[in-house]
Design a protein around this motif. Structure first.
Motif, mmCIF file in Angstrom:
data_model
loop_
_atom_site.group_PDB
_atom_site.id
_atom_site.type_symbol
_atom_site.label_atom_id
_atom_site.label_comp_id
_atom_site.label_asym_id
_atom_site.label_seq_id
_atom_site.Cartn_x
_atom_site.Cartn_y
_atom_site.Cartn_z
ATOM 1 N N HIS A 178 0.826 -1.209 0.000
ATOM 2 C CA HIS A 178 0.000 0.000 0.000
ATOM 3 C C HIS A 178 0.862 1.262 0.000
ATOM 4 O O HIS A 178 0.919 1.969 -0.999
ATOM 5 N N LYS A 217 -4.424 -11.540 -6.039
ATOM 6 C CA LYS A 217 -3.481 -11.422 -7.151
ATOM 7 C C LYS A 217 -2.244 -10.616 -6.744
ATOM 8 O O LYS A 217 -1.219 -10.675 -7.401
ATOM 9 N N SER A 218 -2.374 -9.855 -5.664
ATOM 10 C CA SER A 218 -1.258 -9.047 -5.168
ATOM 11 C C SER A 218 -0.609 -9.770 -3.998
ATOM 12 O O SER A 218 -1.291 -10.336 -3.142
ATOM 13 N N LYS A 219 0.728 -9.749 -3.967
ATOM 14 C CA LYS A 219 1.412 -10.424 -2.874
ATOM 15 C C LYS A 219 2.810 -9.869 -2.681
ATOM 16 O O LYS A 219 3.392 -9.290 -3.596
ATOM 17 N N ASP A 230 -7.355 -8.880 0.586
ATOM 18 C CA ASP A 230 -8.376 -8.194 -0.208
ATOM 19 C C ASP A 230 -8.172 -8.343 -1.703
ATOM 20 O O ASP A 230 -9.071 -8.040 -2.484
ATOM 21 N N ASP A 231 -6.986 -8.778 -2.130
ATOM 22 C CA ASP A 231 -6.669 -8.932 -3.551
ATOM 23 C C ASP A 231 -5.639 -10.049 -3.712
ATOM 24 O O ASP A 231 -4.440 -9.794 -3.737
ATOM 25 N N TYR A 282 -1.930 -9.707 5.114
ATOM 26 C CA TYR A 282 -1.216 -10.634 4.225
ATOM 27 C C TYR A 282 -1.207 -12.033 4.818
ATOM 28 O O TYR A 282 -0.999 -12.199 6.026
ATOM 29 N N GLN A 289 0.102 -13.467 0.081
ATOM 30 C CA GLN A 289 -1.035 -12.895 -0.645
ATOM 31 C C GLN A 289 -1.782 -11.873 0.198
ATOM 32 O O GLN A 289 -2.017 -12.074 1.389
ATOM 33 N N TRP A 333 -3.579 -3.338 6.180
ATOM 34 C CA TRP A 333 -3.599 -4.306 5.083
ATOM 35 C C TRP A 333 -3.130 -5.651 5.615
ATOM 36 O O TRP A 333 -2.160 -5.725 6.387
#
Length: 101
Positions: free
Chosen positions: A46, A82-84, A79-80, A70, A76, A68
């Motif tokens: 972020h 695909k992002s990690k 909330d998303d 993980y 990962q 946020w």
């Protein structure tokens, strides 16, 4: 894989805690998830918050700046998916903690 000595087993975070460590010129986040040690990149996607200064909630490492979350094992973002952040192999041998960054 080239493992590097990170610290001693006695210096690892307690269950339910995360901590920052320096290794090979890089700061990483090491978290203790119910007795299982995980290592990941220390920088939140972020705004670059220090994950190792955050806290553990279940199987998640939570950024102290904006919350946020993980997955400690996969990196990962909850909330998303695909992002990690990068995760690193970590192991304990003869009281030494070794990580492959």
């Amino acid at each position: 894989m080239a493992y590097t000595r990170l610290t001693t087993e006695s210096e690892l975070p307690s269950p339910g805690e995360a901590r920052e460590f320096e290794v090979s010129g890089k700061t990483i986040c090491v978290a203790n998830i119910n007795g299982s040690i995980c290592a990941m990149d220390n920088m939140c996607l972020h705004e670059g918050g220090p994950l190792g200064q955050g806290y553990v909630e279940g199987t998640k490492v939570v950024c102290p700046w904006h919350g946020w979350e993980y997955d400690a094992a996969t990196g990962q973002l909850f909330d998303d998916p695909k992002s990690k952040v990068d995760v690193y192999p970590i192991k304990v041998e003869n009281g030494d903690v070794l990580v492959d960054v």
